[in-house]
Structure formats: structure tokens, C-alpha cells
Design a protein around this motif. Structure first.
Motif, PDB file in Angstrom:
ATOM      1  N   PRO A   1      19.523 -37.644   0.533  1.00 17.40           N
ATOM      2  CA  PRO A   1      20.068 -36.314   0.240  1.00 17.40           C
ATOM      3  C   PRO A   1      20.061 -35.417   1.467  1.00 17.40           C
ATOM      4  O   PRO A   1      19.088 -35.385   2.222  1.00 17.40           O
ATOM      5  CB  PRO A   1      19.112 -35.797  -0.844  1.00 17.40           C
ATOM      6  N   GLY A   2      21.170 -34.693   1.670  1.00 14.93           N
ATOM      7  CA  GLY A   2      21.304 -33.834   2.842  1.00 14.93           C
ATOM      8  C   GLY A   2      20.484 -32.559   2.750  1.00 14.93           C
ATOM      9  O   GLY A   2      20.006 -32.184   1.670  1.00 14.93           O
ATOM     10  N   PRO A   3      20.326 -31.844   3.868  1.00 11.99           N
ATOM     11  CA  PRO A   3      19.445 -30.671   3.899  1.00 11.99           C
ATOM     12  C   PRO A   3      19.907 -29.510   3.025  1.00 11.99           C
ATOM     13  O   PRO A   3      19.090 -28.859   2.375  1.00 11.99           O
ATOM     14  CB  PRO A   3      19.425 -30.289   5.381  1.00 11.99           C
ATOM     15  N   ILE A   4      21.209 -29.228   2.991  1.00 10.20           N
ATOM     16  CA  ILE A   4      21.688 -28.110   2.172  1.00 10.20           C
ATOM     17  C   ILE A   4      21.604 -28.476   0.690  1.00 10.20           C
ATOM     18  O   ILE A   4      21.165 -27.670  -0.145  1.00 10.20           O
ATOM     19  CB  ILE A   4      23.116 -27.719   2.583  1.00 10.20           C
ATOM     20  N   SER A   5      21.987 -29.710   0.355  1.00 10.15           N
ATOM     21  CA  SER A   5      21.877 -30.160  -1.035  1.00 10.15           C
ATOM     22  C   SER A   5      20.430 -30.101  -1.513  1.00 10.15           C
ATOM     23  O   SER A   5      20.142 -29.643  -2.631  1.00 10.15           O
ATOM     24  CB  SER A   5      22.395 -31.601  -1.159  1.00 10.15           C
ATOM     25  N   THR A   6      19.519 -30.543  -0.649  1.00  9.74           N
ATOM     26  CA  THR A   6      18.101 -30.542  -1.002  1.00  9.74           C
ATOM     27  C   THR A   6      17.571 -29.123  -1.160  1.00  9.74           C
ATOM     28  O   THR A   6      16.794 -28.824  -2.073  1.00  9.74           O
ATOM     29  CB  THR A   6      17.287 -31.290   0.065  1.00  9.74           C
ATOM     30  N   ARG A   7      18.005 -28.236  -0.275  1.00 12.29           N
ATOM     31  CA  ARG A   7      17.570 -26.844  -0.355  1.00 12.29           C
ATOM     32  C   ARG A   7      18.028 -26.215  -1.661  1.00 12.29           C
ATOM     33  O   ARG A   7      17.245 -25.515  -2.339  1.00 12.29           O
ATOM     34  CB  ARG A   7      18.132 -26.064   0.836  1.00 12.29           C
TER      35      ARG A   7
ATOM     36  N   GLY B   1      20.472 -32.863 -15.684  1.00 11.19           N
ATOM     37  CA  GLY B   1      20.037 -33.349 -14.378  1.00 11.19           C
ATOM     38  C   GLY B   1      19.954 -32.302 -13.292  1.00 11.19           C
ATOM     39  O   GLY B   1      19.368 -32.551 -12.241  1.00 11.19           O
ATOM     40  N   GLY B   2      20.554 -31.133 -13.513  1.00 11.21           N
ATOM     41  CA  GLY B   2      20.508 -30.098 -12.482  1.00 11.21           C
ATOM     42  C   GLY B   2      21.385 -30.449 -11.296  1.00 11.21           C
ATOM     43  O   GLY B   2      22.519 -30.911 -11.451  1.00 11.21           O
ATOM     44  N   ILE B   3      20.884 -30.239 -10.086  1.00 17.11           N
ATOM     45  CA  ILE B   3      21.616 -30.518  -8.849  1.00 17.11           C
ATOM     46  C   ILE B   3      21.228 -31.910  -8.368  1.00 17.11           C
ATOM     47  O   ILE B   3      20.046 -32.214  -8.178  1.00 17.11           O
ATOM     48  CB  ILE B   3      21.304 -29.459  -7.780  1.00 17.11           C
ATOM     49  N   MET B   4      22.241 -32.765  -8.159  1.00 18.13           N
ATOM     50  CA  MET B   4      22.017 -34.177  -7.857  1.00 18.13           C
ATOM     51  C   MET B   4      22.732 -34.555  -6.559  1.00 18.13           C
ATOM     52  O   MET B   4      23.946 -34.788  -6.561  1.00 18.13           O
ATOM     53  CB  MET B   4      22.511 -35.043  -9.016  1.00 18.13           C
ATOM     54  N   PRO B   5      22.009 -34.606  -5.425  1.00 21.23           N
ATOM     55  CA  PRO B   5      22.632 -34.937  -4.142  1.00 21.23           C
ATOM     56  C   PRO B   5      23.105 -36.387  -4.081  1.00 21.23           C
ATOM     57  O   PRO B   5      22.561 -37.273  -4.752  1.00 21.23           O
ATOM     58  CB  PRO B   5      21.514 -34.692  -3.128  1.00 21.23           C
ATOM     59  N   ALA B   6      24.115 -36.618  -3.266  1.00 21.78           N
ATOM     60  CA  ALA B   6      24.637 -37.963  -3.018  1.00 21.78           C
ATOM     61  C   ALA B   6      24.272 -38.402  -1.602  1.00 21.78           C
ATOM     62  O   ALA B   6      23.973 -37.564  -0.738  1.00 21.78           O
ATOM     63  CB  ALA B   6      26.147 -37.990  -3.206  1.00 21.78           C
ATOM     64  N   ALA B   7      24.300 -39.699  -1.374  1.00 21.74           N
ATOM     65  CA  ALA B   7      24.019 -40.251  -0.047  1.00 21.74           C
ATOM     66  C   ALA B   7      25.178 -41.080   0.488  1.00 21.74           C
ATOM     67  O   ALA B   7      25.285 -41.284   1.705  1.00 21.74           O
ATOM     68  CB  ALA B   7      22.758 -41.114  -0.087  1.00 21.74           C
ATOM     69  N   ARG B   8      26.064 -41.547  -0.418  1.00 19.73           N
ATOM     70  CA  ARG B   8      27.190 -42.383   0.012  1.00 19.73           C
ATOM     71  C   ARG B   8      28.436 -42.029  -0.782  1.00 19.73           C
ATOM     72  O   ARG B   8      28.368 -41.637  -1.943  1.00 19.73           O
ATOM     73  CB  ARG B   8      26.876 -43.869  -0.191  1.00 19.73           C
ATOM     74  N   ILE B   9      29.593 -42.196  -0.140  1.00 18.07           N
ATOM     75  CA  ILE B   9      30.874 -42.006  -0.799  1.00 18.07           C
ATOM     76  C   ILE B   9      31.821 -43.105  -0.324  1.00 18.07           C
ATOM     77  O   ILE B   9      32.042 -43.258   0.875  1.00 18.07           O
ATOM     78  CB  ILE B   9      31.462 -40.591  -0.525  1.00 18.07           C
ATOM     79  N   ASP B  10      32.323 -43.890  -1.250  1.00 22.21           N
ATOM     80  CA  ASP B  10      33.193 -45.030  -0.941  1.00 22.21           C
ATOM     81  C   ASP B  10      32.589 -45.930   0.127  1.00 22.21           C
ATOM     82  O   ASP B  10      33.291 -46.435   1.017  1.00 22.21           O
ATOM     83  CB  ASP B  10      34.578 -44.545  -0.515  1.00 22.21           C
TER      84      ASP B  10
ATOM     85  N   THR C   1      16.105 -39.912  -5.817  1.00 18.14           N
ATOM     86  CA  THR C   1      15.316 -40.051  -4.594  1.00 18.14           C
ATOM     87  C   THR C   1      16.175 -40.474  -3.408  1.00 18.14           C
ATOM     88  O   THR C   1      16.108 -39.878  -2.325  1.00 18.14           O
ATOM     89  CB  THR C   1      14.185 -41.074  -4.799  1.00 18.14           C
ATOM     90  N   ARG C   2      16.991 -41.502  -3.591  1.00 16.97           N
ATOM     91  CA  ARG C   2      17.791 -42.041  -2.492  1.00 16.97           C
ATOM     92  C   ARG C   2      19.107 -41.327  -2.290  1.00 16.97           C
ATOM     93  O   ARG C   2      19.750 -41.439  -1.254  1.00 16.97           O
ATOM     94  CB  ARG C   2      18.052 -43.531  -2.703  1.00 16.97           C
ATOM     95  N   GLY C   3      19.534 -40.568  -3.300  1.00 18.65           N
ATOM     96  CA  GLY C   3      20.859 -39.958  -3.269  1.00 18.65           C
ATOM     97  C   GLY C   3      21.857 -40.843  -3.988  1.00 18.65           C
ATOM     98  O   GLY C   3      21.834 -42.076  -3.853  1.00 18.65           O
ATOM     99  N   MET C   4      22.741 -40.258  -4.765  1.00 22.07           N
ATOM    100  CA  MET C   4      23.696 -41.029  -5.552  1.00 22.07           C
ATOM    101  C   MET C   4      24.738 -41.698  -4.660  1.00 22.07           C
ATOM    102  O   MET C   4      25.107 -41.178  -3.611  1.00 22.07           O
ATOM    103  CB  MET C   4      24.388 -40.136  -6.575  1.00 22.07           C
ATOM    104  N   HIS C   5      25.215 -42.853  -5.099  1.00 17.57           N
ATOM    105  CA  HIS C   5      26.289 -43.575  -4.425  1.00 17.57           C
ATOM    106  C   HIS C   5      27.570 -43.354  -5.229  1.00 17.57           C
ATOM    107  O   HIS C   5      27.648 -43.772  -6.395  1.00 17.57           O
ATOM    108  CB  HIS C   5      25.963 -45.060  -4.331  1.00 17.57           C
ATOM    109  N   LEU C   6      28.531 -42.680  -4.637  1.00 14.77           N
ATOM    110  CA  LEU C   6      29.751 -42.287  -5.323  1.00 14.77           C
ATOM    111  C   LEU C   6      30.958 -43.062  -4.816  1.00 14.77           C
ATOM    112  O   LEU C   6      30.930 -43.640  -3.728  1.00 14.77           O
ATOM    113  CB  LEU C   6      29.988 -40.788  -5.131  1.00 14.77           C
ATOM    114  N   MET C   7      32.024 -43.043  -5.597  1.00  9.26           N
ATOM    115  CA  MET C   7      33.282 -43.644  -5.162  1.00  9.26           C
ATOM    116  C   MET C   7      34.439 -42.931  -5.846  1.00  9.26           C
ATOM    117  O   MET C   7      34.257 -42.257  -6.860  1.00  9.26           O
ATOM    118  CB  MET C   7      33.316 -45.144  -5.473  1.00  9.26           C
TER     119      MET C   7
END
Length: 315
Positions: free
Chosen positions: A277-283, A259-268, A139-145
Motif C-alpha cells: 500500500p502506498g503512503p497516501i493510501s495508507t495515510r 472494509g473502509g479504505i482498501m489500498p492496492a499494490a498492483r494493477i493489470d 496487508t499486501r495491497g489488493m491486486h486489481l485488473m
């Protein structure tokens, strides 16, 4: 779902070295090299609403991996396909995580301690659906690093062969946990993005989708994303992605069978877009699940053909 008198396979069904059994009864010998040396290759296919997704693609990749590791189990591709359908049908699961492993046993007494003398055999199981990302993350988008640990180089072991050599990925997962992130994305020795623990990654910059050209598994869901980009008219590049470009991307998303396609919201720690999640990722994600619901690359499970539970769990 737990086992019942009516169906002892309700928690999951397994096929181990020629026999069917409830998943909780499946055991491998501790002396086998599949356990002692991680001398294993595997693949995972998903079942959603009673149908496998891209089963033939997974079987082809599984066979390529086995051949690359000089593993030749007794079962043909058609027989493996039948095994996978049967364990899903025995469990009755409509949404399942279905694993197929090929392990190498220990050489028999008196034989040279060389993998050529270790027999290859199958271990397969179907359990309730497993997702890499939690509902909250989705829902919120994954937080990556990006961790300090680097990916095992392709010159040491080909990442296109699915394997249990997860020392680098496991260390990355702990680094992510310590940093307060959900998942780590590992770099190669040259500082280019590779993959995460069990998933491929894509970045989106200026409307162009990009994914690493090397150093990662050639994922089946990754292939699905490529097909969706072509369908939706989204430019796609398969190339090296430097870490700094990845960190500065407009959007990032991951993809995997679980899990299919899993958008992220943060990186480092950097927030992308509006921290969602961004518009293209969500689409892409929405179209992926829409097509899955329409039967895209689906192979329905014939539950009726395997309605009779094998007595005592034996095949």
C-alpha cells in the motif's frame, strides 16, 4: 457466533415485511419481482464497536433509491432507522454488516402485470461484520485488473441507485479470478474508470487524488474519503479517469462500507511502489479508522432498550 437458547438471534437478526426473526428464517416468495426481476434497491450500513457509521447518509440514499424506482414501503425513515437499531440490538453484535432492501412483490391476481401494481416491502438484516478484502489483501495491497466486460451505461440504469443488476460486475469478478487478480475495475463505454463490485475507486498521481465523476455509485465511504482529503490538505479531483492514466497511477485504493479504505499494490500485473500500500493510501486509511474510533459520524446502538428477545422470533 451461532444461535443459542439464550439468544436465537446470535447469528444475525432480520426484519421481513413487518416481522422480526432470526436471519436464517427470513424468506421471500419466489414469485415476487424482487427475486424474479431483480426489482430491488438496497443499502448497507456498518456497525463498528457498537455504533452505526453515517447512518443518516445511508438512510437518505436508501430513500432516494426507493423514490427513483417508484417504491414506497409502509415504513417511514424514522421507522426504518428503528428497525435497523433493533435488529442489531437483538443480535447483540458489536461489529455488524447491516443491510436494508426494498423489494417489489408480484402484482396480485387479476391485476395488470405492471410494476405499478407490485407492493414494495422491506427486508433488513444484521449479520457479523463482512469485509470485501481479506486480511492478506489488506496487508499486501489488493491486486486489481481491468476486464473486457464494460459497466452498464448510466443511460441504461443510473448507477447512483443501488441495485442487484450485477451481471457486468459478476463477469468482471470471474475475469479477475482467471487472471489471478483479486478484483476487477470496470470501464465505461468510453474507456473511463467506473467502479468495482461493491466499491468505489481512487487513483493518486503526483500527489493528486482523483475519483470518477460518473458511471459509479456515489458511495458514502467515498464521501468520507473526500472529507478526509480536505482535512489532510490532499488535492482531490472528481473527473473522468482514462484507463491508461489509471494503470500508470502512483497509487490506487478502493473504498466501501464493508472494509473502509482498501489500498492496492498492483494493477493489470504492474507493481506500484514497493508492491505494498502506498503512503497516501495508507495515510487516508489510518486516519479513517482513527476517526472512526473517536466517534466520527457515529450513532451508538441502544442495546439495553432491546434487551428482551421477541418471543418466538415475531415482531
Amino acid at each position: 457466533m451461532t444461535p443459542t437458547c439464550e439468544n436465537p438471534y446470535a447469528a444475525g437478526a432480520a426484519y421481513l415485511d413487518g416481522r422480526y426473526m432470526p436471519v436464517g428464517e427470513a424468506r421471500i416468495p419466489v414469485t415476487d419481482w424482487g427475486y424474479r426481476r431483480s426489482d430491488v434497491t438496497y443499502d448497507v450500513v456498518g456497525v463498528w464497536d457498537g455504533a452505526f457509521f453515517r447512518l443518516d447518509d445511508h438512510l437518505r440514499r436508501f430513500r432516494r433509491s426507493m423514490e427513483a424506482l417508484h417504491m414506497r414501503p409502509a415504513e417511514s425513515d424514522a421507522e426504518i432507522r428503528a428497525v435497523l437499531e433493533r435488529i442489531v440490538a437483538l443480535s447483540g453484535l458489536r461489529r455488524a454488516y447491516v443491510a436494508m432492501d426494498c423489494l417489489r412483490g408480484a402484482p396480485p391476481p387479476g391485476a395488470l402485470r405492471h410494476p405499478a401494481f407490485g407492493r414494495a416491502y422491506l427486508s433488513c438484516y444484521a449479520v457479523p461484520w463482512v469485509s470485501v478484502a481479506s486480511e492478506e489483501m489488506a496487508t499486501r495491497g489488493m491486486h486489481l485488473m481491468i476486464p473486457k466486460v464494460r459497466r452498464i451505461p448510466p443511460e441504461s440504469f443510473d448507477p447512483r441507485v443501488k441495485n442487484f443488476h450485477w451481471g457486468d460486475l459478476t463477469e468482471g469478478m470471474f475475469e479477475a479470478r482467471d487472471a489471478g487478480a483479486d478484483f476487477a475495475i470496470l470501464l465505461d463505454g468510453e474507456g473511463h474508470v467506473t467502479e468495482g463490485a461493491g466499491f468505489n475507486v481512487f487513483s493518486v498521481t503526483g500527489g493528486v487524488v482523483a475519483t470518477p465523476a460518473r458511471g459509479a455509485l456515489e458511495g458514502v465511504t467515498r464521501l468520507s474519503v473526500m472529507e478526509l482529503c480536505a482535512e489532510l490538505g490532499l488535492p482531490l479531483e472528481v473527473r473522468d479517469i482514462p484507463a491508461e492514466e489509471f494503470r500508470a497511477a502512483d497509487e490506487i485504493f478502493a473504498c466501501t462500507t464493508a472494509g473502509g479504505i482498501m489500498p492496492a499494490a498492483r494493477i493489470d500485473g504492474r507493481i506500484m511502489g514497493n508492491d505494498r500500500p502506498g503512503p497516501i493510501s495508507t495515510r487516508l486509511r489510518d486516519r479513517f479508522w482513527q476517526k472512526r474510533a473517536e466517534g466520527w459520524h457515529a450513532t451508538p446502538v441502544d442495546y439495553a432498550a432491546h434487551a428482551a428477545v421477541a418471543e418466538g422470533g415475531a415482531g
